[in-house]
Design an enzyme around this catalytic site. Structure first.
Site, short mmCIF file in Angstrom:
data_model
loop_
_atom_site.label_atom_id
_atom_site.label_comp_id
_atom_site.label_asym_id
_atom_site.label_seq_id
_atom_site.Cartn_x
_atom_site.Cartn_y
_atom_site.Cartn_z
N ILE A 72 0.82 -1.22 0.00
CA ILE A 72 0.00 0.00 0.00
C ILE A 72 0.85 1.26 0.00
CG2 ILE A 72 -1.97 -1.10 1.11
CD1 ILE A 72 -1.02 0.01 3.77
N THR A 118 5.22 2.77 -0.28
CA THR A 118 6.67 2.56 -0.34
C THR A 118 7.37 3.86 0.01
OG1 THR A 118 6.72 3.10 -2.69
CG2 THR A 118 6.50 0.78 -2.11
N GLY A 119 8.52 3.73 0.64
CA GLY A 119 9.30 4.90 1.02
C GLY A 119 10.78 4.63 0.88
N GLU A 153 12.90 4.17 3.29
CA GLU A 153 13.44 3.25 4.29
C GLU A 153 12.57 2.05 4.58
OE1 GLU A 153 11.76 5.52 8.25
OE2 GLU A 153 13.72 6.06 7.45
N VAL A 205 5.31 -0.81 3.13
CA VAL A 205 4.16 -1.10 3.99
C VAL A 205 3.19 -1.98 3.21
CG1 VAL A 205 2.31 -0.13 5.39
CG2 VAL A 205 4.47 1.11 5.16
N ASP A 234 10.65 14.64 11.87
CA ASP A 234 10.32 14.59 10.44
C ASP A 234 8.84 14.87 10.25
OD1 ASP A 234 10.74 14.34 7.73
OD2 ASP A 234 10.55 12.16 7.72
#
Length: 517
Positions: free
Chosen positions: A260, A262-263, A265, A268, A406
């Protein structure tokens, strides 16, 4: 007595009688017995003669064929089974000899010492159908479709005499040698049929190709290792996949539907929750699985968030970066537990296994809640979201003793009419050497977003910093404000100690247990 009985009782030497008497079924048959001695009965020659007579009587149509090799032809009579069997046997023998020749050629190759299967052949060479003029490539050692390998130069370094002398530095000889040496490259490096095309490579070109082949081999090895031992974009490595399989097999998760988010690091995934092994722990119906990427490139510049955190300072090792990944996941689990105890809307931690963190899903029916930057809110909802964010920042700083580090519209979700905080793996305590700098950066992001959103009551970054931290820093411009923050981090030890005494261990966090293999 009737006439039949009289005839039967008549002696054998009686004269000839009527015809019906000789054919009487009740009469004694006239058999002639051949007398022979015991030696004749035991004779082997007599047995052969009797057997031959029986065969001639049983097979009268057999044609006598002279012994010797049979040669097939169109005019040969094939009505005899014996003839057909011999013809088939001859064909089988020829195929067997051809196979022997192929094996002999394969074993010998270009060797000067050769072996021969001549003693094992069924048919002699003169029995072959091939004429002397016909060339059988299987019987010859020279294959016209195979390129000749370049001749080697003797140890003395030259061949020939007089004007025809050729040294090992000859351009043509070196070119052909380099072409032949390309066959020693890795199988993945396609070199083509350079020998067959009589390709001549110079030393410069060959060295360049050799260096490129080695670099490609090393690069492919690195990519293979990275694929096997690290998580990629929207994918997991075998070890991570095994962790997910164990969660599903244990009944903790019912099924994993897909990715669902992506990043940089983490990745998910969405999953449906199952049943917990303990009664005191409730697994939500929908879960979010956060898999931290095990690629080390993403964590090279992230050590500043964890090496100066006293909670992980003793366990931090820059020489072993893979441990940082697990500590990063553990850090987010503890931070979420603090926020949950303070009543801040955030995902609920379910379980942590190595670098895989299972949390409650913020959304509904596999649809994640939108980020604050992607949702369109009315003026009232935007104002409500601003005051809620300001309240959460104060709670995070004062009650949880944390700084998000952040915080922006990318890490805040809008769900059920309120703001949810996510992605707190980099959150630090105010006692961190750069904690106040991180807080000022969060205040700047939040102030700019809500001011652009049309919230008239939104404070600027300096006013928001003082409202969250409780410090009264008076500075006319941003440069002086940041200078005072840096001076405060270095000189105001009382401030750091007062905040450092609030939470020094995880004993009061109520953290869920860590299940590590």
């Amino acid at each position: 007595m009737d006439s039949v009985g009289v005839a039967a009782a008549a002696p054998p030497d009686a004269g000839p009688g009527p015809a019906w008497q000789s054919k009487c079924p009740w009469g004694t048959p006239n058999t002639t017995s051949i007398s022979c001695s015991l030696a004749d009965v035991m004779s082997e020659q007599l047995a052969k003669e009797l057997q031959l007579e029986e065969e001639n009587a049983a097979f009268p149509e057999v044609v006598a064929v002279a012994e010797g090799p049979f040669i097939t032809g169109e005019n040969i009579d094939t009505s005899s089974d014996l003839m057909l069997a011999q013809m088939l046997q001859m064909e089988f023998d020829r195929e067997y000899d051809a196979q022997l020749r192929r094996e002999e050629k394969k074993i010998n190759g270009d060797s000067k010492v050769s072996i021969s299967f001549e003693n094992y052949r069924k048919v002699h060479p003169y029995d072959s159908d091939s004429s002397e003029d016909e060339v059988d490539w299987q019987d010859t050692r020279h294959d016209p479709y195979r390129a000749d390998k370049p001749t080697t130069t003797p140890r003395r370094g030259f061949i020939g005499k007089g004007k025809d002398i050729t040294t090992k530095h000859d351009e043509v000889v070196c070119g052909r040698k380099n072409t032949a040496r390309m066959e020693n490259f890795a199988p993945e490096f396609q070199v083509g049929d350079g020998i067959g095309m009589d390709l001549k490579l110079s030393n410069q070109v060959f060295n360049a190709l050799k260096q490129h082949a080695y670099s490609e081999e090393r690069r492919s090895a690195r990519l293979h290792e990275k694929k096997e031992h690290s998580t990629a974009e929207k994918a997991v490595d075998p070890k991570t996949r095994l962790l997910l399989y164990k969660m599903v097999n244990a009944g903790m998760l019912e099924t994993i539907t897909g990715c669902i988010s992506t990043g940089k690091e983490s990745v998910v995934f969405h999953a449906y929750g199952g049943k917990s092994a303990t009664e005191d722990k409730v697994i939500p119906p929908e879960c979010a699985i956060k898999v931290f990427k095990t690629t080390l490139n993403e964590f090279k510049n992230r050590d500043k968030y964890i090496k100066d955190d006293y909670r992980f300072k003793d366990r931090f090792s820059k020489l072993n970066p893979r441990k940082i990944i697990r500590m990063w996941a553990e850090k987010e689990m503890h931070n979420l537990a603090r926020m949950q105890n303070a009543g801040i809307p955030c995902p609920q931690v379910v379980i942590l296994k190595k670098h895989v963190l299972v949390m409650s899903f913020i959304g509904k029916d596999q649809i994640p809640a939108p980020k604050l930057k992607d949702v369109t809110l009315s003026s009232e909802d935007m104002k409500k979201a601003y005051y809620q964010t300001l309240n959460m920042m104060q709670q995070l700083y004062k009650e949880c003793n944390l700084v998000h580090a952040d915080l922006s519209e990318y890490n805040m979700l809008w769900h059920d009419g309120k703001v949810w905080l996510i992605d707190v793996s980099q959150s630090v305590e105010p006692t961190h050497p750069h904690g106040l700098e991180f807080l000022f950066r969060d205040c700047r992001n939040v102030a700019q977003f809500f001011q652009k959103g049309g919230v008239a009551e939104a404070l600027n970054e300096r006013e928001l910093f003082n409202a969250v931290s409780g410090l009264n820093i008076t500075a006319e411009n941003e440069v002086d404000f940041q200078a005072e923050i840096e001076a405060l981090e270095k000189m105001n030890e009382d401030h750091v100690q007062n905040h450092g005494k609030k939470l020094s261990t995880f004993s009061s966090d109520g953290d869920p247990p860590i299940y590590d293999e």
